[in-house]
Design a protein around this motif. Structure first.
Motif, PDB file in Angstrom:
ATOM      1  N   THR A   1       0.833  -1.202   0.000  1.00  0.00           N
ATOM      2  CA  THR A   1       0.000   0.000   0.000  1.00  0.00           C
ATOM      3  C   THR A   1       0.862   1.244   0.000  1.00  0.00           C
ATOM      4  O   THR A   1       0.606   2.210  -0.722  1.00  0.00           O
ATOM      5  N   ALA A   2       1.938   1.196   0.789  1.00  0.00           N
ATOM      6  CA  ALA A   2       2.838   2.357   0.838  1.00  0.00           C
ATOM      7  C   ALA A   2       3.506   2.593  -0.501  1.00  0.00           C
ATOM      8  O   ALA A   2       3.657   3.714  -0.960  1.00  0.00           O
ATOM      9  N   ALA A   3       3.894   1.457  -1.169  1.00  0.00           N
ATOM     10  CA  ALA A   3       4.548   1.605  -2.469  1.00  0.00           C
ATOM     11  C   ALA A   3       3.589   2.201  -3.497  1.00  0.00           C
ATOM     12  O   ALA A   3       3.944   3.056  -4.285  1.00  0.00           O
ATOM     13  N   GLN A   4       2.343   1.712  -3.460  1.00  0.00           N
ATOM     14  CA  GLN A   4       1.356   2.235  -4.394  1.00  0.00           C
ATOM     15  C   GLN A   4       1.089   3.703  -4.113  1.00  0.00           C
ATOM     16  O   GLN A   4       0.936   4.515  -5.009  1.00  0.00           O
ATOM     17  N   ALA A   5       1.062   4.047  -2.905  1.00  0.00           N
ATOM     18  CA  ALA A   5       0.796   5.439  -2.562  1.00  0.00           C
ATOM     19  C   ALA A   5       1.948   6.330  -2.982  1.00  0.00           C
ATOM     20  O   ALA A   5       1.776   7.515  -3.188  1.00  0.00           O
ATOM     21  N   ALA A   6       3.157   5.747  -3.098  1.00  0.00           N
ATOM     22  CA  ALA A   6       4.332   6.548  -3.425  1.00  0.00           C
ATOM     23  C   ALA A   6       4.476   6.801  -4.919  1.00  0.00           C
ATOM     24  O   ALA A   6       5.325   7.586  -5.315  1.00  0.00           O
ATOM     25  N   ALA A   7       3.732   6.125  -5.804  1.00  0.00           N
ATOM     26  CA  ALA A   7       3.835   6.358  -7.244  1.00  0.00           C
ATOM     27  C   ALA A   7       3.429   7.789  -7.561  1.00  0.00           C
ATOM     28  O   ALA A   7       2.465   8.320  -6.999  1.00  0.00           O
ATOM     29  N   PRO A   8       4.181   8.526  -8.465  1.00  0.00           N
ATOM     30  CA  PRO A   8       3.843   9.910  -8.795  1.00  0.00           C
ATOM     31  C   PRO A   8       2.418  10.024  -9.340  1.00  0.00           C
ATOM     32  O   PRO A   8       1.958   9.169 -10.097  1.00  0.00           O
ATOM     33  N   VAL A   9       1.764  11.082  -8.928  1.00  0.00           N
ATOM     34  CA  VAL A   9       0.380  11.322  -9.345  1.00  0.00           C
ATOM     35  C   VAL A   9       0.327  12.622 -10.137  1.00  0.00           C
ATOM     36  O   VAL A   9       0.826  13.662  -9.687  1.00  0.00           O
ATOM     37  N   ASN A  10      -0.253  12.573 -11.348  1.00  0.00           N
ATOM     38  CA  ASN A  10      -0.350  13.769 -12.191  1.00  0.00           C
ATOM     39  C   ASN A  10      -1.479  14.668 -11.695  1.00  0.00           C
ATOM     40  O   ASN A  10      -2.606  14.222 -11.504  1.00  0.00           O
ATOM     41  N   THR A  11      -1.144  15.924 -11.472  1.00  0.00           N
ATOM     42  CA  THR A  11      -2.148  16.881 -11.008  1.00  0.00           C
ATOM     43  C   THR A  11      -2.507  17.923 -12.056  1.00  0.00           C
ATOM     44  O   THR A  11      -3.490  18.637 -11.907  1.00  0.00           O
ATOM     45  N   ALA A  12      -1.697  18.045 -13.118  1.00  0.00           N
ATOM     46  CA  ALA A  12      -2.002  18.915 -14.266  1.00  0.00           C
ATOM     47  C   ALA A  12      -1.378  18.263 -15.487  1.00  0.00           C
ATOM     48  O   ALA A  12      -0.196  17.914 -15.464  1.00  0.00           O
ATOM     49  N   PRO A  13      -2.133  18.065 -16.558  1.00  0.00           N
ATOM     50  CA  PRO A  13      -1.628  17.275 -17.693  1.00  0.00           C
ATOM     51  C   PRO A  13      -0.459  17.945 -18.408  1.00  0.00           C
ATOM     52  O   PRO A  13      -0.286  19.165 -18.335  1.00  0.00           O
ATOM     53  N   PRO A  14       0.325  17.148 -19.113  1.00  0.00           N
ATOM     54  CA  PRO A  14       1.407  17.721 -19.931  1.00  0.00           C
ATOM     55  C   PRO A  14       0.848  18.658 -21.002  1.00  0.00           C
ATOM     56  O   PRO A  14      -0.318  18.560 -21.395  1.00  0.00           O
ATOM     57  N   THR A  15       1.691  19.563 -21.475  1.00  0.00           N
ATOM     58  CA  THR A  15       1.309  20.489 -22.543  1.00  0.00           C
ATOM     59  C   THR A  15       2.362  20.476 -23.634  1.00  0.00           C
ATOM     60  O   THR A  15       3.508  20.063 -23.412  1.00  0.00           O
ATOM     61  N   VAL A  16       1.971  20.934 -24.823  1.00  0.00           N
ATOM     62  CA  VAL A  16       2.877  21.016 -25.976  1.00  0.00           C
ATOM     63  C   VAL A  16       2.895  22.456 -26.462  1.00  0.00           C
ATOM     64  O   VAL A  16       1.840  23.051 -26.704  1.00  0.00           O
ATOM     65  N   SER A  17       4.074  23.037 -26.584  1.00  0.00           N
ATOM     66  CA  SER A  17       4.229  24.393 -27.107  1.00  0.00           C
ATOM     67  C   SER A  17       4.920  24.347 -28.462  1.00  0.00           C
ATOM     68  O   SER A  17       5.629  23.401 -28.774  1.00  0.00           O
ATOM     69  N   GLY A  18       4.711  25.386 -29.248  1.00  0.00           N
ATOM     70  CA  GLY A  18       5.279  25.446 -30.601  1.00  0.00           C
ATOM     71  C   GLY A  18       4.186  25.334 -31.638  1.00  0.00           C
ATOM     72  O   GLY A  18       3.022  25.052 -31.333  1.00  0.00           O
ATOM     73  N   THR A  19       4.565  25.580 -32.898  1.00  0.00           N
ATOM     74  CA  THR A  19       3.604  25.539 -33.995  1.00  0.00           C
ATOM     75  C   THR A  19       3.628  24.161 -34.643  1.00  0.00           C
ATOM     76  O   THR A  19       4.682  23.710 -35.089  1.00  0.00           O
ATOM     77  N   PRO A  20       2.501  23.491 -34.702  1.00  0.00           N
ATOM     78  CA  PRO A  20       2.471  22.172 -35.340  1.00  0.00           C
ATOM     79  C   PRO A  20       2.536  22.295 -36.860  1.00  0.00           C
ATOM     80  O   PRO A  20       1.518  22.464 -37.541  1.00  0.00           O
ATOM     81  N   ALA A  21       3.731  22.267 -37.387  1.00  0.00           N
ATOM     82  CA  ALA A  21       3.949  22.387 -38.828  1.00  0.00           C
ATOM     83  C   ALA A  21       5.157  21.540 -39.193  1.00  0.00           C
ATOM     84  O   ALA A  21       6.046  21.314 -38.362  1.00  0.00           O
TER      85      ALA A  21
END
Length: 389
Positions: free
Chosen positions: A37-57
């Motif tokens: 349980t402790a190990a599972q609780a220690a896994a990183p938890v995402n609180t704001a999703p990743p983002t992509v910057s730049g022009t998709p071209a």
């Protein structure tokens, strides 16, 4: 009297031992569950999703931000792994934080998948989060990074060539358009161009258009050349003045202008190095626009039918200037071409050239041939041949 017990005291010890072992097993299992349980609780938890910057071209640059994650139990920074996806499918080899879309990505939407781990506690597990998709990947911009260069001598009848320049990506197709004074030269659409009559005195450059799949069309211009010069430099300067003789029924101003055009044309005597300069009076020779009936007054060797040259006088018969001659018209020559021819012919006499004959049927007539009277199988020609310079 107390009776002795019939149970042996050893009988109860195995049961106690089993109970003790059972209790220890329960404690052990409980501990393992707590660790898990402790190990599972220690896994990183995402609180704001990743983002992509730049022009998709195509050939643009996209950069991923890992988003926000819960702190690691160790307090040390998390480690992130990236995987780029094209319309939800992994892109082979695209595992860096930044990514340059290629031609295969055009029209697709891209996302980045981030896997977060605690480097100090690999057994703690990992967290996974994915960015929102980008807009559809657009075509890239074909950008010129080094302009085209015109190579060759800027002289009449010389051939120039142009380099393609350097571009942001290798073009699969190049198109050329040569320009004179900024305007397209008709038919001049190759990587080489032979300088012509109209180029003399003008500045020439090239517009290069580059294309490649997945890219917008790119254009670049070469630097303008200096004014195109004559075939050879000036070797002699001939001065002249203009006068009239008799009654003149044509524009003397037009006569002077067209004579000057003949003198300046790179196909004329200027092609042999003779430059002509008009002066108010006198000069090396006098160009005379004469009424037909006055031409014989210059010499008994002159007639009212044709033009003539006597000493320093170059005499142009007004009738011939207006109408050319029947043989010339029959051969399909234009009046403007005849005017070039008659001025070149008579000035050629002043320059010391004598009459010449047709060198072969179908060939261009020498300008010193008496083309006003006939062509003898040659083709009419207003300009000196190279052999006549």
């Amino acid at each position: 009297m107390t009776r002795p017990s019939h149970r042996s005291p050893r009988v109860r010890h195995p049961l106690r031992a089993r109970l003790a072992r059972l209790a220890a097993l329960v404690v052990l299992l409980g501990g393992l569950a707590a660790v898990t349980t402790a190990a599972q609780a220690a896994a990183p938890v995402n609180t704001a999703p990743p983002t992509v910057s730049g022009t998709p071209a195509v050939d643009g640059r996209l950069v991923a931000s890992p988003g926000a994650w819960s702190p690691s139990p160790s307090g040390r920074p998390l480690g992130y792994a990236y995987r780029w996806l094209r319309d939800g499918d992994p892109i082979r080899g695209a595992v860096e934080r930044s990514y340059r879309p290629g031609v295969a990505d055009q029209g697709a939407r891209l996302t980045v998948r981030v896997t977060a781990t605690d480097p100090s506690d690999p057994g703690a597990g990992s967290g996974v989060a994915e960015s929102a998709p980008t807009a559809r990947v657009q075509r890239g911009t074909m950008t010129n990074r080094r302009p085209p260069v015109v190579i060759g001598e800027q002289r009449y009848e010389r051939t120039l060539r142009v380099t393609a320049g350097r571009w942001s990506t290798t073009p699969t197709r190049l198109r050329y358009q040569w320009l004179r004074a900024g305007k397209p030269i008709r038919g001049a659409t190759g990587a080489r161009y032979r300088l012509g009559v109209d180029d003399v005195g003008q500045r020439v450059r090239v517009l290069v258009t580059a294309t490649a799949p997945g890219y917008t069309r790119g254009t670049a211009r070469s630097a303008r050349t200096g004014p195109v010069d004559h075939r050879v430099g000036v070797r002699r300067v001939a001065t002249y003045s203009i006068v009239t003789r008799g009654r003149i029924g044509v524009s003397v101003r037009e006569f002077a202008r067209q004579a000057a055009e003949t003198f300046a044309d790179p196909r004329g005597w200027r092609g042999g190095g003779v430059a002509f300069r008009r002066v108010p009076r006198g000069g090396g020779f006098t160009l005379v626009l004469a009424e037909a009936s006055t031409v014989p007054s210059f010499s008994s060797g002159c007639s009212a039918e044709y033009s003539c040259r006597v000493g320093r006088f170059v005499i142009i018969n007004q009738t011939r200037w207006r109408l050319a001659t029947a043989p010339w018209r029959a051969a399909g020559g234009s009046l403007r071409e005849y005017r070039h021819m008659v001025v070149n012919h008579e000035v050629g006499h002043w320059l010391g050239r004598g009459h010449a004959g047709c060198s072969g049927r179908g060939r261009l007539a020498p300008v010193m041939m008496q083309q006003s009277k006939g062509l003898d199988g040659c083709r009419f020609n207003p300009w000196p041949l190279r052999s006549e310079y």
